[in-house]
Design a protein around this motif. Structure first.
Motif, PDB file in Angstrom:
ATOM      1  N   ILE B 140       0.837  -1.203   0.000  1.00  0.00           N
ATOM      2  CA  ILE B 140       0.000   0.000   0.000  1.00  0.00           C
ATOM      3  C   ILE B 140       0.873   1.255   0.000  1.00  0.00           C
ATOM      4  O   ILE B 140       0.613   2.212  -0.723  1.00  0.00           O
ATOM      5  CB  ILE B 140      -0.993  -0.031   1.182  1.00  0.00           C
ATOM      6  CG1 ILE B 140      -2.033  -1.122   0.912  1.00  0.00           C
ATOM      7  CG2 ILE B 140      -1.659   1.326   1.384  1.00  0.00           C
ATOM      8  CD1 ILE B 140      -3.041  -1.348   2.010  1.00  0.00           C
ATOM      9  N   ILE B 141       1.939   1.238   0.790  1.00  0.00           N
ATOM     10  CA  ILE B 141       2.845   2.390   0.810  1.00  0.00           C
ATOM     11  C   ILE B 141       3.539   2.532  -0.549  1.00  0.00           C
ATOM     12  O   ILE B 141       3.650   3.628  -1.088  1.00  0.00           O
ATOM     13  CB  ILE B 141       3.881   2.252   1.952  1.00  0.00           C
ATOM     14  CG1 ILE B 141       3.196   2.461   3.309  1.00  0.00           C
ATOM     15  CG2 ILE B 141       5.046   3.232   1.789  1.00  0.00           C
ATOM     16  CD1 ILE B 141       2.571   3.829   3.515  1.00  0.00           C
ATOM     17  N   LEU B 142       3.977   1.421  -1.123  1.00  0.00           N
ATOM     18  CA  LEU B 142       4.615   1.483  -2.445  1.00  0.00           C
ATOM     19  C   LEU B 142       3.659   2.076  -3.479  1.00  0.00           C
ATOM     20  O   LEU B 142       4.035   2.931  -4.275  1.00  0.00           O
ATOM     21  CB  LEU B 142       5.057   0.089  -2.892  1.00  0.00           C
ATOM     22  CG  LEU B 142       6.326  -0.479  -2.261  1.00  0.00           C
ATOM     23  CD1 LEU B 142       6.529  -1.932  -2.698  1.00  0.00           C
ATOM     24  CD2 LEU B 142       7.553   0.348  -2.641  1.00  0.00           C
ATOM     25  N   ASP B 143       2.427   1.609  -3.464  1.00  0.00           N
ATOM     26  CA  ASP B 143       1.475   2.061  -4.478  1.00  0.00           C
ATOM     27  C   ASP B 143       1.001   3.486  -4.230  1.00  0.00           C
ATOM     28  O   ASP B 143       0.913   4.288  -5.143  1.00  0.00           O
ATOM     29  CB  ASP B 143       0.265   1.125  -4.524  1.00  0.00           C
ATOM     30  CG  ASP B 143       0.636  -0.210  -5.157  1.00  0.00           C
ATOM     31  OD1 ASP B 143       1.698  -0.276  -5.794  1.00  0.00           O
ATOM     32  OD2 ASP B 143      -0.118  -1.174  -5.005  1.00  0.00           O
ATOM     33  N   SER B 151      -6.191   6.992  -4.755  1.00  0.00           N
ATOM     34  CA  SER B 151      -6.650   6.270  -3.570  1.00  0.00           C
ATOM     35  C   SER B 151      -7.722   5.239  -3.924  1.00  0.00           C
ATOM     36  O   SER B 151      -7.730   4.128  -3.404  1.00  0.00           O
ATOM     37  CB  SER B 151      -7.210   7.239  -2.537  1.00  0.00           C
ATOM     38  OG  SER B 151      -6.173   8.040  -2.024  1.00  0.00           O
ATOM     39  N   GLU B 152      -8.605   5.642  -4.827  1.00  0.00           N
ATOM     40  CA  GLU B 152      -9.681   4.726  -5.221  1.00  0.00           C
ATOM     41  C   GLU B 152      -9.129   3.419  -5.790  1.00  0.00           C
ATOM     42  O   GLU B 152      -9.615   2.340  -5.475  1.00  0.00           O
ATOM     43  CB  GLU B 152     -10.549   5.390  -6.281  1.00  0.00           C
ATOM     44  CG  GLU B 152     -11.940   5.744  -5.803  1.00  0.00           C
ATOM     45  CD  GLU B 152     -12.710   6.458  -6.895  1.00  0.00           C
ATOM     46  OE1 GLU B 152     -13.086   5.802  -7.869  1.00  0.00           O
ATOM     47  OE2 GLU B 152     -12.896   7.685  -6.758  1.00  0.00           O
ATOM     48  N   GLU B 153      -8.115   3.574  -6.632  1.00  0.00           N
ATOM     49  CA  GLU B 153      -7.514   2.404  -7.264  1.00  0.00           C
ATOM     50  C   GLU B 153      -6.839   1.508  -6.214  1.00  0.00           C
ATOM     51  O   GLU B 153      -6.979   0.285  -6.236  1.00  0.00           O
ATOM     52  CB  GLU B 153      -6.485   2.873  -8.295  1.00  0.00           C
ATOM     53  CG  GLU B 153      -6.040   1.797  -9.259  1.00  0.00           C
ATOM     54  CD  GLU B 153      -4.889   2.273 -10.143  1.00  0.00           C
ATOM     55  OE1 GLU B 153      -4.700   3.503 -10.297  1.00  0.00           O
ATOM     56  OE2 GLU B 153      -4.165   1.393 -10.653  1.00  0.00           O
ATOM     57  N   TYR B 158      -6.610  -3.477  -3.045  1.00  0.00           N
ATOM     58  CA  TYR B 158      -6.371  -4.160  -1.773  1.00  0.00           C
ATOM     59  C   TYR B 158      -7.662  -4.523  -1.055  1.00  0.00           C
ATOM     60  O   TYR B 158      -7.646  -4.997   0.077  1.00  0.00           O
ATOM     61  CB  TYR B 158      -5.465  -3.313  -0.870  1.00  0.00           C
ATOM     62  CG  TYR B 158      -4.054  -3.239  -1.413  1.00  0.00           C
ATOM     63  CD1 TYR B 158      -3.102  -4.180  -1.044  1.00  0.00           C
ATOM     64  CD2 TYR B 158      -3.700  -2.257  -2.318  1.00  0.00           C
ATOM     65  CE1 TYR B 158      -1.826  -4.136  -1.565  1.00  0.00           C
ATOM     66  CE2 TYR B 158      -2.426  -2.192  -2.854  1.00  0.00           C
ATOM     67  CZ  TYR B 158      -1.494  -3.139  -2.468  1.00  0.00           C
ATOM     68  OH  TYR B 158      -0.235  -3.096  -2.997  1.00  0.00           O
ATOM     69  N   ASP B 159      -8.776  -4.221  -1.717  1.00  0.00           N
ATOM     70  CA  ASP B 159     -10.072  -4.550  -1.150  1.00  0.00           C
ATOM     71  C   ASP B 159     -10.262  -3.932   0.237  1.00  0.00           C
ATOM     72  O   ASP B 159     -10.581  -4.627   1.207  1.00  0.00           O
ATOM     73  CB  ASP B 159     -10.213  -6.088  -1.074  1.00  0.00           C
ATOM     74  CG  ASP B 159     -11.641  -6.501  -0.825  1.00  0.00           C
ATOM     75  OD1 ASP B 159     -12.550  -5.731  -1.193  1.00  0.00           O
ATOM     76  OD2 ASP B 159     -11.853  -7.587  -0.235  1.00  0.00           O
TER      77      ASP B 159
END
Lengths: 80, 187
Positions: B140-143, B151-153, B158-159
């Motif tokens: 999550i931090i990487l993305d 954020s939506e993506e 990650y559901d």
């Protein structure tokens, strides 16, 4: 004083829009809390550092021949 | 009996073409070589099974990555079946006051670190700290904060809900800040 909530809002601010009350909470709290003032400086610098890393390509590891052979074998068995 | 069209698929080519990039994507997120290899293999197998549903709307590469992302989510689901708890409980647990940031109360040293460190060192240090993040936090931090995805993506990948994302980023940043500070102080 609620440092957990305020540091959370500081993080939320970087990725989402805060409402008026949330912004006020950060400002009021920072005016009395040295720790969270420093946290804000730290995390803002850290965000910039994270962005810089995006342009530094990570070394990619290549799978070795044997590992690829095993993958190929597994897939061939799937099709049979 | 298998579908006829499968006979025309050159799976060796898939492995040659895509296994390295899929592996690196998985490895950056789960930090486990064997698990990453398994995820790549599962991805290919799922792709074969679902091949007739592949309509060619996206490239094979995009399609394979979307399958791999789902595999990674499933992996975390299995590993940690408890749902991220609601916000109200996040703020009800643990110390809330100034002690919350102890034992390493921020001293505002990171901007100084940012100024002194050169790019080569920076990549190494940041990735070491990111590597220590538990579970989903790493990806999550990487993305979100390195690749700056929407954020939506990220929530979709990650559901998780938007508020889950904020809590996860908060937790991860607390740890990253501490990690970076200790590396700076000890350097």
């Amino acid at each position: 004083m609620n440092c957990k909530k305020v540091t959370y809002l500081i993080e939320k601010r970087a990725i989402a829009k805060l409402n008026f009350w949330e912004k006020i909470q950060i400002r009021l709290h920072k005016s009395v809390c040295n720790c969270c003032r420093n946290y804000d400086k730290d995390t803002t610098a850290l965000n910039r550092m994270l962005l810089k890393v995006a342009n530094i390509t990570e070394p990619t590891k290549l799978l070795d021949k044997l590992e690829k052979e095993r993958l190929k074998e597994a897939l061939r068995n799937e099709i049979k | 009996m298998k579908e006829d069209h499968l006979k025309h698929i050159d799976t060796d080519l898939w492995v040659d073409e895509y296994s390295d990039m899929l592996y690196n994507y998985a490895q950056a997120r789960v930090s486990d070589h064997d698990l990453s290899l398994d995820l790549v293999q599962d991805t290919f197998i799922s792709a074969l099974k679902a091949l007739e549903n592949f309509e060619g709307k996206s490239t094979i590469k995009t399609w394979l990555f979307s399958i791999l992302k789902r595999k990674i989510i499933d992996h975390w689901r299995k590993q940690d079946s408890r749902k991220t708890r609601p916000m109200s409980s996040y703020f009800a647990e643990g110390s809330m006051g100034p002690h919350f940031l102890e034992p390493s109360s921020p001293k505002g040293l990171i901007p100084e670190f940012e100024e002194k460190i050169n790019n080569e060192e920076l990549g190494g240090v940041i990735h070491e700290c990111i590597d220590d993040l538990p579970g989903k936090q790493k990806g999550i931090i990487l993305d979100k904060l390195v690749q700056e995805k929407d954020s939506e993506e990220v929530c979709k990948d990650y559901d998780i809900s938007a508020s889950n994302l904020w809590v996860i980023v908060h937790r991860a940043k607390l740890q990253l800040r501490e990690c970076l500070e200790s590396k700076w102080v000890n350097s």
